[in-house]
Design a protein around this motif. Structure first.
Motif, PDB file in Angstrom:
ATOM      1  N   PHE A 173       0.791  -1.235   0.000  1.00 17.90           N
ATOM      2  CA  PHE A 173       0.000   0.000   0.000  1.00 17.90           C
ATOM      3  C   PHE A 173       0.825   1.288   0.000  1.00 17.90           C
ATOM      4  O   PHE A 173       0.296   2.341  -0.342  1.00 17.90           O
ATOM      5  CB  PHE A 173      -0.991  -0.006   1.177  1.00 17.90           C
ATOM      6  N   GLU A 174       2.115   1.204   0.389  1.00 18.44           N
ATOM      7  CA  GLU A 174       2.940   2.426   0.402  1.00 18.44           C
ATOM      8  C   GLU A 174       2.938   3.145  -0.950  1.00 18.44           C
ATOM      9  O   GLU A 174       2.755   4.366  -0.995  1.00 18.44           O
ATOM     10  CB  GLU A 174       4.381   2.074   0.830  1.00 18.44           C
ATOM     11  N   PRO A 175       3.080   2.406  -2.080  1.00 15.48           N
ATOM     12  CA  PRO A 175       3.113   3.116  -3.368  1.00 15.48           C
ATOM     13  C   PRO A 175       1.790   3.801  -3.723  1.00 15.48           C
ATOM     14  O   PRO A 175       1.770   4.713  -4.546  1.00 15.48           O
ATOM     15  CB  PRO A 175       3.401   1.994  -4.387  1.00 15.48           C
ATOM     16  N   MET A 176       0.679   3.357  -3.127  1.00 18.73           N
ATOM     17  CA  MET A 176      -0.627   3.931  -3.475  1.00 18.73           C
ATOM     18  C   MET A 176      -0.918   5.234  -2.730  1.00 18.73           C
ATOM     19  O   MET A 176      -1.812   5.988  -3.106  1.00 18.73           O
ATOM     20  CB  MET A 176      -1.743   2.922  -3.138  1.00 18.73           C
ATOM     21  N   CYS A 177      -0.177   5.468  -1.648  1.00 20.79           N
ATOM     22  CA  CYS A 177      -0.482   6.638  -0.812  1.00 20.79           C
ATOM     23  C   CYS A 177      -0.203   7.940  -1.571  1.00 20.79           C
ATOM     24  O   CYS A 177       0.744   8.027  -2.349  1.00 20.79           O
ATOM     25  CB  CYS A 177       0.367   6.615   0.458  1.00 20.79           C
ATOM     26  N   VAL A 178      -1.045   8.949  -1.315  1.00 23.86           N
ATOM     27  CA  VAL A 178      -0.832  10.244  -1.965  1.00 23.86           C
ATOM     28  C   VAL A 178       0.340  10.957  -1.283  1.00 23.86           C
ATOM     29  O   VAL A 178       0.629  10.699  -0.102  1.00 23.86           O
ATOM     30  CB  VAL A 178      -2.095  11.141  -1.884  1.00 23.86           C
ATOM     31  N   PRO A 179       1.021  11.852  -1.994  1.00 23.90           N
ATOM     32  CA  PRO A 179       2.074  12.644  -1.341  1.00 23.90           C
ATOM     33  C   PRO A 179       1.483  13.384  -0.139  1.00 23.90           C
ATOM     34  O   PRO A 179       0.368  13.906  -0.216  1.00 23.90           O
ATOM     35  CB  PRO A 179       2.503  13.634  -2.435  1.00 23.90           C
ATOM     36  N   GLY A 180       2.231  13.397   0.961  1.00 23.46           N
ATOM     37  CA  GLY A 180       1.730  14.050   2.166  1.00 23.46           C
ATOM     38  C   GLY A 180       0.915  13.136   3.061  1.00 23.46           C
ATOM     39  O   GLY A 180       0.496  13.546   4.144  1.00 23.46           O
ATOM     40  N   ALA A 181       0.680  11.899   2.617  1.00 22.27           N
ATOM     41  CA  ALA A 181      -0.108  10.958   3.414  1.00 22.27           C
ATOM     42  C   ALA A 181       0.607  10.641   4.726  1.00 22.27           C
ATOM     43  O   ALA A 181       1.827  10.777   4.836  1.00 22.27           O
ATOM     44  CB  ALA A 181      -0.340   9.672   2.626  1.00 22.27           C
ATOM     45  N   LEU A 182      -0.179  10.207   5.708  1.00 17.79           N
ATOM     46  CA  LEU A 182       0.384   9.765   6.987  1.00 17.79           C
ATOM     47  C   LEU A 182       0.466   8.240   6.988  1.00 17.79           C
ATOM     48  O   LEU A 182      -0.543   7.562   6.799  1.00 17.79           O
ATOM     49  CB  LEU A 182      -0.510  10.242   8.138  1.00 17.79           C
ATOM     50  N   LEU A 183       1.671   7.705   7.203  1.00 14.69           N
ATOM     51  CA  LEU A 183       1.856   6.261   7.299  1.00 14.69           C
ATOM     52  C   LEU A 183       2.166   5.904   8.747  1.00 14.69           C
ATOM     53  O   LEU A 183       3.203   6.309   9.276  1.00 14.69           O
ATOM     54  CB  LEU A 183       2.997   5.794   6.386  1.00 14.69           C
ATOM     55  N   LEU A 184       1.242   5.163   9.358  1.00 16.98           N
ATOM     56  CA  LEU A 184       1.447   4.694  10.731  1.00 16.98           C
ATOM     57  C   LEU A 184       1.888   3.239  10.657  1.00 16.98           C
ATOM     58  O   LEU A 184       1.128   2.387  10.203  1.00 16.98           O
ATOM     59  CB  LEU A 184       0.129   4.777  11.507  1.00 16.98           C
ATOM     60  N   VAL A 185       3.106   2.981  11.117  1.00 12.61           N
ATOM     61  CA  VAL A 185       3.680   1.648  10.956  1.00 12.61           C
ATOM     62  C   VAL A 185       3.913   1.020  12.331  1.00 12.61           C
ATOM     63  O   VAL A 185       4.520   1.650  13.208  1.00 12.61           O
ATOM     64  CB  VAL A 185       5.014   1.734  10.177  1.00 12.61           C
ATOM     65  N   ASP A 186       3.424  -0.207  12.501  1.00 10.93           N
ATOM     66  CA  ASP A 186       3.709  -0.944  13.737  1.00 10.93           C
ATOM     67  C   ASP A 186       5.140  -1.473  13.634  1.00 10.93           C
ATOM     68  O   ASP A 186       5.405  -2.506  13.027  1.00 10.93           O
ATOM     69  CB  ASP A 186       2.711  -2.102  13.905  1.00 10.93           C
TER      70      ASP A 186
END
Lengths: 181, 353
Positions: A86-99
């Motif tokens: 899913f990382e490549p699908m995120c829009v620029p500026g998106a928030l990625l919360l990673v465990d």
């Protein structure tokens, strides 16, 4: 009308059993309680059996078109395959919360906001095994403020089944753990 | 007014059907419809109804035939391959003028296909829901709220015209959760003087039957039934129009793909293209009148479907060659993306096909 206007298109992804669908349901209920437009869409393919599970939640003030989130501005990733997918699908500026207790790698992109939370370890250390999903919801709440605390608490109470009422407090503890993480 | 709740489309269908007075459910499990049957199994007994898991789809639809003949409000639900198995029984119901509601939560086909959302049973639902000369009324909801609203109405419409009615949904609408306000439970249902329900010799006995061995009798009945279909065409066409009045490019899409088409229309308007959307809510009778009306000013039509192009035939019939009708589709469980649809709109607006 709610005072929270930012549209969130959220993908929650990880292994089956990590409670991603439940966490998504809590997020969706906050929208219902605040009378916003909401959609919740689970993946229901054969991959759910022991494999990856994901769900899409949209919170908006406008009617929601496709409930399928193709361009998330929030990703909650609880395992490495999910982050990679899913990382490549995120829009620029998106928030990625990673465990970070489950995902040994770092996010490669530099045009997104990344927040590593060792949610699974934090939950286990606090005697809240299995509630890493809600720890991450708490962190998202702290970072995005997409609803009030009262709404979030009410959403937890709506989602915890009546037979497991003792789990309400544990979920609230997990939320607090995420807020202060 | 009920409280707004968050429900899966499949669950909303089940709850609303019970509120419409449905007291008999016969089915056989299949993904992505299963939550509907599961909800019925948990709740139908609480309203004094019967939930029964049959040994097959074929027996389920014949139980529907029997309960309907006895005057009950009755339904069944399945997904694409299961609906094919029910098609013989649906033809029998149409032939015996029996009301009933059939839900199809479509998945990819043909064959066992996939378990992901699809709209590839449009032709089956609107053209040939079994053998013989007949139609079923087909509703295509596009939100969880409409799942609740149209199944509630479907039981009344089925009784009014004595015909099977289909709710044509898909895996996306069945599985997704949205806020929904459920309708109030119905307190009175229509009389059914034709029902075979036991009368202790107080009247002539009623017969539910689709076998007519005398050619003239069957010929007459079919003509009578088609007169009823004409009434249905006049009274029951439903569509939702969005920004159509001044539209150059008119999209036509139903169910889940209408949601994507609407997003594409908004994106097109944002860059100055006059796009609009006609969303058929009844697929049979097809809402031809509003499409004809739009063809007076539209430059081109674009059908967006999760199949290889099925409803596009009906749109072309309505437009009758006066304007070009293009098609964009995805199949097998792939959901069209709004940006792909926007590209088609842009191309049509520049005079492309």
């Amino acid at each position: 009308m709610s005072e929270f206007h930012e549209e969130l298109r959220i993908v929650l992804a990880g292994f089956g059993g990590q409670g991603l669908l439940f966490a998504g349901k809590v997020l969706a209920y906050t929208g219902l309680i605040d009378d916003r437009e909401v959609s919740w869409l689970p993946s229901y393919g054969p991959e759910m059996r022991g494999g990856t599970a994901n769900c899409n939640v949209s919170l908006s003030d406008e009617a929601i078109g496709s409930p399928l989130v193709l361009d998330p501005n929030v990703l909650i990733a609880m395992n490495q395959p999910s982050l990679e997918k899913f990382e490549p699908m995120c829009v620029p500026g998106a928030l990625l919360l990673v465990d970070s207790s489950m995902v040994p790698v770092k996010v490669g992109r530099t045009d997104v906001e990344v927040c590593y939370v060792p949610a699974t370890k934090l939950a286990e250390d606090a005697g809240l095994k299995g509630l890493a999903n809600i720890v991450l919801v708490g962190k998202l709440f702290a970072m995005k403020g997409f609803c009030s605390w009262d709404t979030l608490e009410a959403a937890i109470k709506k989602c915890v089944p009546a037979k497991k009422v003792e789990m309400v407090q544990k979920n609230l503890d997990a939320l607090m753990l995420g807020v202060s993480a | 007014m009920s409280e707004k709740v968050l429900m899966k489309g499949n669950e909303a269908l089940a709850e609303s059907a019970m509120r419409a007075g449905c007291r008999f459910f016969f089915g056989y499990p299949i993904t992505p419809q299963t939550e509907l049957a599961a909800y019925m199994s948990k709740n139908m007994h609480k309203v004094g109804g019967v939930y029964l898991q049959a040994e097959s789809e074929i027996s389920a639809i014949n139980m529907v035939y029997g309960a309907s003949a006895a005057g009950a409000r009755v339904m069944t639900s399945s997904s694409s391959p299961g609906i094919s198995l029910k098609s013989e029984g649906i033809s029998y119901m149409a032939g015996a003028d029996l009301p009933g509601v059939i839900v199809n939560v479509q998945r990819g086909g043909p064959g066992l296909g996939s378990i992901q959302p699809s709209q590839s049973d449009y032709w089956q639902a609107t053209r040939a829901m079994g053998h013989g000369d007949f139609h079923v009324i087909v509703y295509a909801p596009s939100t969880v709220q409409e799942m609740a609203d149209y199944i509630y109405e479907a039981f009344d419409v089925a009784d009014k015209y004595r015909t099977p009615v289909m709710i044509l949904a898909d895996g996306m609408l069945g599985q997704m959760m949205e806020p929904v306000v459920l309708p109030e439970p119905k307190t009175s249902l229509p009389e059914k003087p034709w029902a075979c329900d036991g009368h202790k010799n107080a009247r002539e006995h009623n017969i539910a039957n689709s076998l007519y061995l005398t050619a003239e009798d069957l010929n007459r009945l079919n003509f009578e039934r088609f007169e009823r279909y004409e009434t249905i065409k006049q009274n029951e066409q439903r569509a939702d129009l969005y920004l159509v009045d001044d539209a150059d490019i008119v999209l036509v899409a139903f169910g889940a793909s209408a949601r994507i088409a609407k997003s594409a229309v908004n994106a097109a308007r944002a860059i100055g293209i006059k796009a609009g959307l006609i969303r058929p809510i009844t697929l049979w009778p097809f809402p031809c009148d509003c499409i004809k009306q739009a063809s007076l000013h539209a430059k081109a039509f674009l059908c967006v479907e999760m199949n290889m192009g099925q409803m596009v035939d009906d749109v072309r019939l309505c437009v009758a060659g006066s304007k070009p009708v293009s098609f964009f589709g995805r199949t097998g469980g792939v959901i069209p993306a709004p940006l792909e649809v926007l590209d088609c709109i842009k191309s049509l607006n520049e005079g492309g096909r």
